[in-house]
Every structure is written in C-alpha cells, then in structure tokens.
Design a protein around this motif. Structure first.
Motif, PDB file in Angstrom:
ATOM      1  N   ARG A 662     -68.050  -8.870  44.528  1.00  0.00           N
ATOM      2  CA  ARG A 662     -66.897  -8.036  44.189  1.00  0.00           C
ATOM      3  C   ARG A 662     -66.740  -8.087  42.677  1.00  0.00           C
ATOM      4  NH1 ARG A 662     -61.345  -9.616  44.909  1.00  0.00           N
ATOM      5  NH2 ARG A 662     -62.191 -11.375  46.081  1.00  0.00           N
ATOM      6  N   THR A 664     -65.209  -5.992  39.028  1.00  0.00           N
ATOM      7  CA  THR A 664     -64.314  -4.981  38.455  1.00  0.00           C
ATOM      8  C   THR A 664     -64.791  -4.642  37.054  1.00  0.00           C
ATOM      9  OG1 THR A 664     -62.446  -5.842  39.721  1.00  0.00           O
ATOM     10  CG2 THR A 664     -61.938  -4.452  37.823  1.00  0.00           C
ATOM     11  N   THR A 768     -61.506   2.654  35.623  1.00  0.00           N
ATOM     12  CA  THR A 768     -61.713   1.277  36.061  1.00  0.00           C
ATOM     13  C   THR A 768     -61.900   1.275  37.578  1.00  0.00           C
ATOM     14  OG1 THR A 768     -60.373   0.393  34.258  1.00  0.00           O
ATOM     15  CG2 THR A 768     -60.724  -1.040  36.174  1.00  0.00           C
ATOM     16  N   MET A 769     -62.934   0.552  38.030  1.00  0.00           N
ATOM     17  CA  MET A 769     -63.248   0.507  39.459  1.00  0.00           C
ATOM     18  C   MET A 769     -63.450  -0.933  39.904  1.00  0.00           C
ATOM     19  SD  MET A 769     -66.080   3.540  39.824  1.00  0.00           S
ATOM     20  CE  MET A 769     -65.879   5.142  39.056  1.00  0.00           C
ATOM     21  N   GLU A 770     -63.038  -1.198  41.156  1.00  0.00           N
ATOM     22  CA  GLU A 770     -63.396  -2.462  41.813  1.00  0.00           C
ATOM     23  C   GLU A 770     -64.341  -2.101  42.951  1.00  0.00           C
ATOM     24  OE1 GLU A 770     -61.362  -6.449  43.774  1.00  0.00           O
ATOM     25  OE2 GLU A 770     -60.242  -4.552  43.748  1.00  0.00           O
ATOM     26  N   ILE A 791     -66.287   1.294  47.326  1.00  0.00           N
ATOM     27  CA  ILE A 791     -65.315   1.318  46.221  1.00  0.00           C
ATOM     28  C   ILE A 791     -63.989   0.826  46.789  1.00  0.00           C
ATOM     29  CG2 ILE A 791     -64.116   2.750  44.533  1.00  0.00           C
ATOM     30  CD1 ILE A 791     -66.501   4.696  44.673  1.00  0.00           C
ATOM     31  N   LEU A 792     -63.532  -0.330  46.332  1.00  0.00           N
ATOM     32  CA  LEU A 792     -62.279  -0.892  46.823  1.00  0.00           C
ATOM     33  C   LEU A 792     -61.070  -0.279  46.134  1.00  0.00           C
ATOM     34  CD1 LEU A 792     -63.226  -4.683  47.029  1.00  0.00           C
ATOM     35  CD2 LEU A 792     -63.237  -2.995  48.879  1.00  0.00           C
ATOM     36  N   ASP A 793     -61.234   0.057  44.841  1.00  0.00           N
ATOM     37  CA  ASP A 793     -60.090   0.583  44.087  1.00  0.00           C
ATOM     38  C   ASP A 793     -60.616   1.307  42.861  1.00  0.00           C
ATOM     39  OD1 ASP A 793     -57.513   1.131  43.432  1.00  0.00           O
ATOM     40  OD2 ASP A 793     -56.977  -0.912  42.807  1.00  0.00           O
ATOM     41  N   LYS A 794     -59.868   2.270  42.373  1.00  0.00           N
ATOM     42  CA  LYS A 794     -60.220   2.959  41.121  1.00  0.00           C
ATOM     43  C   LYS A 794     -58.928   3.455  40.474  1.00  0.00           C
ATOM     44  CE  LYS A 794     -61.521   7.355  43.412  1.00  0.00           C
ATOM     45  NZ  LYS A 794     -61.388   6.958  44.807  1.00  0.00           N
ATOM     46  N   TYR A 795     -58.880   3.312  39.172  1.00  0.00           N
ATOM     47  CA  TYR A 795     -57.657   3.682  38.438  1.00  0.00           C
ATOM     48  C   TYR A 795     -57.984   3.769  36.948  1.00  0.00           C
ATOM     49  CZ  TYR A 795     -57.725  -1.407  37.847  1.00  0.00           C
ATOM     50  OH  TYR A 795     -58.122  -2.683  37.585  1.00  0.00           O
TER      51      TYR A 795
END
Length: 796
Positions: A662, A664, A768-770, A791-795
């Motif tokens: 994992r 980021t 930004t991505m996790e 892709i767990l998160d993106k912002y």
C-alpha cells in the motif's frame, strides 16, 4: 329431482309425497352406505316395491320371531326379510371399492327345500361367518332382496344377524355332500365345479395385463395330488388371497367350487366364487429336484437354490417389435458348487432383492451365455416362481452363511493394496469430492459421460470413475454410499474404481451406515488433507487444504483451447494471516458467485510456479467449499487482513518481490499513449503497417490484423517524499481514472486520436493516489516499477 328419479316417483305419487319419498331414499342410502347395490334408483325401487305390496314404508326392522320367507317366494325389492338355508358354497372374503368406501365382501349360496340364492355378507357382517362352513344350517335375519347379476340376491345390512339351525329344524333341506375329486379325474363341463385337496408346488409371481383399457393381474398356482398336477388361476382381486391366506409353495389346501377351463387340450381350474382353505391335509410330499449350480448344462424347467452374491439395477430397453418399453434385472447366485447369473423380466424386476438373500427359482431355463464366467445363465419367464428366503435344510444353510460372510464390502486400504486389475469389489465410504460430469467422445464418434468422485472410509481413499447413467445421477457431498460391483483399475501410483452399468450406488441412511464405522466428514478431511498456510505452500504440493479470504475478484474471460473448444478462466486473490496468492478458477468454477472478503476453503488445489511466484489452480479433483464456523474464526477479519496483507511502504523502501504493498504518492507526467494494440491470435504487440493505414502487422505472426485486441495502458511517474518510481495502470484502472468504459475510449481514439484525452490527462497530473500494487524489476532500465491492482483513494 333428476328425470330418471322423477320417473320412478310417478309410479307412487298417489301414495307418498315427493318430500317423504326423497327422505326415505336418503335414509336407505345412509343405512346401507357399505352396500354397493344401493344408489338413488335402487333405493327408489325398493320403496316402490314396499308401497306396491301395501307394506309400511318405514318399517325397516325385523326380529328373530318374524316369519321366514321361502326362497322360491322371494321377490325383487323386498326389504328386511328372514331366510333359512344350508350353506352350499362359501367364498373367501374379497376386497371391494365403492364410491365412498373400501371394504370386503363374502358370497354364500344357501338352499332350502324350495330353491337356492346367493347372499352377500359385507365388511361388518363377515365376522358372523367365523363359526360356519359349507354344510351348516343357518337363519339370516334382516336381509334385503334385489336383482343381481345372475338372478335374485340377498344383501345383509349392518344390523343383520345369523343364527345356527339344527337338522331337526330343517328336515327337508338338501344335504351337502363335499365330494373331493382327484386331479386326474377333472374334466371340462359347463356349470360344473370341483372340490380338490392338493399341495401347492409353485406360486409364480403375479403378472399384470391390460384389457379394454383396464389393468388387471393374474397368478396361476401349480397344484399336485397323488394322481397328477393342474394349474389353478386367480384373477384380479382374488390374487390377493395369496397374501391374505399366506400361501406358500409346499402348503396343502382344500379348494371348494373350483371352475374348470379348457385351453386347447389342457384342462385347468379357475377361482371364481369358491373358497380356498389352508390346512394340514393328507397329500403326498412334493420332492423338489434341486440341481447343484455346478452341474447345469442348458436345461429346461429347472429349480435352483442359491444366495444372491451380485445384484444389478433395473434396466429399461425398447422392444424392437412394437417400440414399447421393457425392463430387466440381472443378479448372480451361488450355492457352493458354482455361481450363475439370473435374468428377471417384466413385473419380476420389482421383487425386493438384496445381496445375501436366499432365492429359489422354480421353472427357470438355463442357456449358454458367453458374457458370464461360467458360460451359462438362467432366464426366467411369466411362469417362473421366485421365492425369497425360503426354508432350507441345515447343510445348505451352513453353506449359504459361509458365502454370505464373504460378501461384505472391503476397505479402501485393501483396494489400494490390491495388485489385481479388473476385479469386482464392494466398498463403503463418504463422498469427499464430487466433480461435475463431463462429456467425452468415443472412438466410434458417440458421446458418453464420466464423473470423478473421491471416496474415503477412514482406512484410505480411492477415486471413482462413474460412467454413463451413473455419472448423471445426483449425489450428496459428505454422505455415505455403498458401491457394489465396482471394478478395480491399476494406475501408476493408486488403484481407482470404475463404476459402470453393472454397478450399484446406494445412499445409506444413518442407521445402516452406523455399522460401517465411517468417520465424520470433518475427521476424514483431517485424515486426507494437510492444512497449509499460504506461506507454507510449495510447488507440486498434493492433498493439501487451504483456508483463506478472498481479497480480489477479477472478471471471467473466455479462451479457446487447442481442440477448438471454448473455456472460461477467472482469477481471484486469496489471503490468510501469512500472505496472499492468486487462484485460477476454470470453467464451471469460474462462474461461482464470489465476493471480496468471503471465506473460502480449497481441498487438493494445484500449486505451481508462474514466472517468479507461486499460484494456485483448480483441477477436476479440487473441491471449493464453505469453511466451517470454526475455520472462519481462525481467519483474520477483513480489516485485520488488509492491515497484514497490504503493508504501507514508502518508495525508497520498495523491493523487487514486493506484492500487495500500500503506497501513497502523486501521479505525474501521464503518457498519452493509452491504447496498446495486440494480436488476437498470439497476443503479441502490433506495429503500424506502413502500407496499410487502417491495419497493423503482427511481428510474430506476420499477418495484417484489421481488428486487433486492445489493452488500455496509462503510464507515468509516482512520487512521494522519499523518491519516485515508474507506474503503469491497465484496463479497469484506466477506465476508473478516465471515468469512461473501454469501448468508449477505443471509439474516441479510433475516431479522434489520443489528443482528445489531453485535458483529462492534464487533470490527472498532480493527483494524489493511494494504491495497492505489486513491484516488478525492469531489467532493461534496471529499475523497479509499480503495477497497481486497486486504487484505494485519490484526491488533490
């Protein structure tokens, strides 16, 4: 009132009201509900008869002191009369079925000094006859008279009674002389009946027939006295006398009122309204000629006695002459001198046979048979008698018990220690793995079915190959089955069992199964399979069990096999507390409903290396099961698993073999080359064809490809505070980032070119991505690269 009943009422309308007329009909029918003679019309006729003779309509009782009516003075439609006579003939009770009720009836013929009449005793009256026989004098009180099939008949009611009379009271009544005729003296004549005393020497099995659209049944007993033999035929409901009187071959019986029949030159007897009396009569013993099985050589009308050593299921076939369906069943019997196969046909296949039963076959036919070890078999026909578990002498019984002791199933350990191919064996065990039936093509071009099943009994295990109809039946995982007549097949390592047309598969209930001491399903699992955590797996592991949670599910994809057939494969990832691994599901398994976080249990998966890492695959012998509650409790929860399986890492800490890390970071410098064309045949990357603007050429195949397969690919750099690394997103992740589906992206690129996505790509730069990713080492550039899986998160 219906028209036919209205016509009857018109005859007496001046003597009774319509309302009273109908009430009396209803009363008569209620009182005589067991009497099949009574319906609305017959009840109306009875009332009319009473009114016409000026008798009281509602007088429905009669006592013992009332006048007795002579038989020749009886009139149709008389109610509640008393009659006397000597019993000249008595039938056995026989069943009947009326509109509302089932019961029994018994016919008597009685005679006084003026004539004779048949009297019907119904279910509740038959008990009155227990103390009476042919020749006794009786008075029957409260009898209804009406017209029957062969003249006037008497019919008892519920409250009817019977009284014994003495000779002094009836001095002029005809005498009863029970003449017993020898079988050799029986001749055919109209309106003649015979009384005989004989021994039953054969009771063939009941046969069914159809006549005028109605089904019936018939059985012909073979009888013998000191003068000869004769056939005695029972039809339809009279066939039930075999069971109700508990008739067996060897019993002596007296038959009263047997009717002679003649077919060509042969005289036989038929049961009609006569009576069969079972007793200890003076008839010579019948000497059966039972020939040892080992001495048979194409003989007719033989009697054989043996114990069932092998039993096959009922088989159906189509007759060539009329296309109708027939049935047959084969079994083998032994007597210590040899073993022989017997074939049953028609209704005889329904006989409740079991292995270990003693069977006597009377009037079978032995014939040559190239398909049996002995070279002979016994054929049966409609005239053959099959007797189950008859009494046998002590010497034969001892032999049969010895044979029976050898018929028990063998253990699967014994099967595996066997070095004989093609032997028939019986086994008992739990079905631990049940594969789907699969079709195959025979050398002659026809298709067949085969199914693999793993059986275990606590001593060992064996693979069963079920063929034909056996492969298409439904079986229950974990249940105990008895498999009879399975044939051993020697392999390089194990012995397997072929289960074909001559085999039997019997599901055992818990009570019967208990005597075999088969361990529970869970105990057998522990005995057969070795549990391994994911980090303990080694290439070529066998007989292992893996329990894990699903952490990733990919879409199924179709492929073409070398033989041109289509297949389906689906990849999923599973994980336990020690690590994760990819699992390939094939064909039917690929269609299973699977969800992320679901627990899963694999028994006997295949473990193999794919490039530089281990993977799991399913085979025909792999079971995919739901873990037990206890096994689920041993797994980490989904949240615990994510923390364990997806370790957080920074870019400078990445290693070549990292999986499911994992990480980021910020996505930078996205490439606009997002569509990669591949050859649909070999999967090789396609290069543009300089001579064909609309096509591409495969450098491996050398062919021009007009419709390539496309792979979505979006590359860029991924940066955190510790460094940066090359990252490439594929297919579904590209769809997620561009917020478009694949077909839509391909269409835009083909029509407008990749420049249409410049705005979207610019928006992605700096995001930004996790992500969850695997790490691989790029040997050409000598650097590690990220292959994200999720892709767990993106912002921003």
């Amino acid at each position: 009132m219906e028209e036919n009943l209205r016509n009857e009422y018109e005859k007496v309308k001046d003597k009774i009201s319509e309302e009273d007329f109908l009430k009396k009909i209803e009363l008569l029918m209620e009182e005589n509900e067991d009497n099949t003679f009574y319906n609305e019309i017959s009840s109306a006729e009875m009332i009319i008869g009473k009114l016409s003779s000026e008798q009281e309509v509602d007088q429905i009782t009669s006592d013992e002191d009332s006048d007795v009516t002579k038989i020749d003075e009886l009139l149709d439609q008389r109610r509640s009369v008393n009659i006397e006579g000597r019993i000249m003939q008595m039938s056995n009770p026989k069943p009947f079925q009326s509109k509302n009720k089932a019961g029994e009836l018994c016919n008597l013929t009685i005679a006084d000094d003026t004539g004779s009449i048949k009297v019907v005793f119904w279910t509740e009256n038959i008990r009155l006859l227990k103390e009476y026989n042919e020749g006794d004098l009786i008075k029957i009180i409260d009898v209804d008279i009406r017209k029957g099939y062969s003249g006037l008949e008497g019919s008892l009611k519920r409250r009817s009674t019977v009284k014994r009379l003495t000779e002094e009271e009836c001095p002029n009544f005809p005498k009863y002389n029970e003449v017993i005729t020898n079988i050799e003296d029986i001749e055919f004549a109209e309106d003649v009946t015979y009384n005989i005393i004989a021994r039953i020497i054969k009771i063939p099995n009941v046969r069914s027939y159809e006549k005028n659209g109605r089904e019936g049944k018939v059985a012909s007993l073979e009888l013998q006295d000191s003068t000869g033999k004769i056939s005695y035929t029972l039809w339809n409901k009279n066939v039930d006398l075999i069971d109700s009187l508990e008739l067996h071959d060897g019993d002596t019986i007296k038959i009263v009122g047997a009717v002679p029949r003649k077919n060509r030159d042969e005289i036989s007897l038929t049961h009609w309204d006569g009576r069969i009396v079972k007793g200890d009569f003076d008839v010579p013993d019948f000497e059966e000629d039972i020939t040892p099985i080992g001495d048979y050589q194409e003989m007719q009308n033989i009697t054989v006695l043996g114990i069932v050593t092998k039993l096959q299921d009922v088989k159906t076939f189509t007759r060539s002459n009329d296309g109708s369906e027939g049935k047959l069943r084969s079994f083998s019997i032994a007597d210590g001198t040899g073993e022989i196969r017997v074939t049953l046909w028609g209704d005889n296949v329904e006989i409740d046979l079991n292995k270990g039963d003693i069977v006597k076959i009377i009037d079978g036919t032995e014939r040559s048979d190239d398909y049996t070890d002995s070279g002979y078999s016994i054929n049966t026909n409609w005239n053959t008698q099959i007797v189950l578990n008859p009494p046998v002498d002590e010497e034969r019984l001892a032999t049969f018990e010895e044979i029976k002791a050898s018929l028990h199933p063998v253990t699967l350990e014994d099967i595996q220690e066997s070095d004989d191919d093609g032997l028939e064996r019986d086994v008992v065990g739990r079905m631990m793995v049940i594969q789907e039936a699969r079709e195959f093509e025979r050398d002659d071009g026809n298709f067949g079915l085969v199914r693999s099943i793993l059986l275990a009994d606590g001593t060992g295990k064996a693979e069963l190959a079920l063929w034909g109809d056996k492969a298409s039946d439904n079986y229950k995982l974990g249940e105990i089955y008895l498999i009879e007549n399975a044939r051993t097949r020697l392999g390089e390592i194990d012995v397997s069992l072929n289960v074909g047309a001559s085999s039997r598969i019997i599901e055992l209930d818990e009570e019967i199964a208990a005597k075999y001491n088969i361990p529970s399903f869970e105990e057998l699992e522990e005995d057969i399979y070795t549990y391994k955590s994911i980090d303990e797996l080694d290439e070529y592991d066998k007989d292992i069990k893996v329990i894990a949670r699903i952490i990733e599910v990919y879409d199924p994809r179709e492929f073409e096999r070398g033989d041109g057939s289509r297949g389906v494969v689906r990849n999923i990832e599973i994980a336990d507390a020690t690590g994760s691994i990819r699992l390939a599901l094939w064909d039917d398994n690929a269609e299973m409903p699977l969800e992320v976080d679901d627990p899963i249990k694999l028994e006997n998966p295949r473990v193999l290396y794919n490039e530089d890492h281990l993977e799991l695959g399913t085979t025909r012998n792999t079971s995919i099961l739901d873990p037990s509650d206890e096994e689920i409790d041993s797994l980490p929860t989904p949240d615990e698993l994510r923390e364990t399986i997806y370790p957080q890492k920074e870019i400078n800490a990445l290693e070549d073999d990292d999986r499911n890390v994992r990480i980021t970071g910020v996505f930078k410098d996205p490439s606009n080359n997002i569509l990669l064309a591949r050859c649909p045949s070999c999967g090789n990357r396609l290069e543009p064809d300089s001579e064909n603007d609309d096509g591409a050429v495969c450098s491996f195949c050398g062919d021009v490809i007009d419709e390539p397969n496309y792979l979505l690919m979006l590359s860029g750099r991924f940066e955190d505070d510790t460094g940066e690394v090359q990252i490439t997103f594929f297919d579904n992740l590209v769809e997620e980032l561009l917020e478009m589906d694949k077909e839509e992206i391909i269409s835009y690129v083909e029509e407008e070119g990749v420049g249409i996505f410049e705005g979207k790509l610019d928006d992605l730069s700096g995001m930004t991505m996790e992500v969850i990713a695997n790490v691989r080492f790029d040997e050409y550039n000598e650097e590690v690269r990220l292959n994200p899986k999720k892709i767990l998160d993106k912002y921003y």
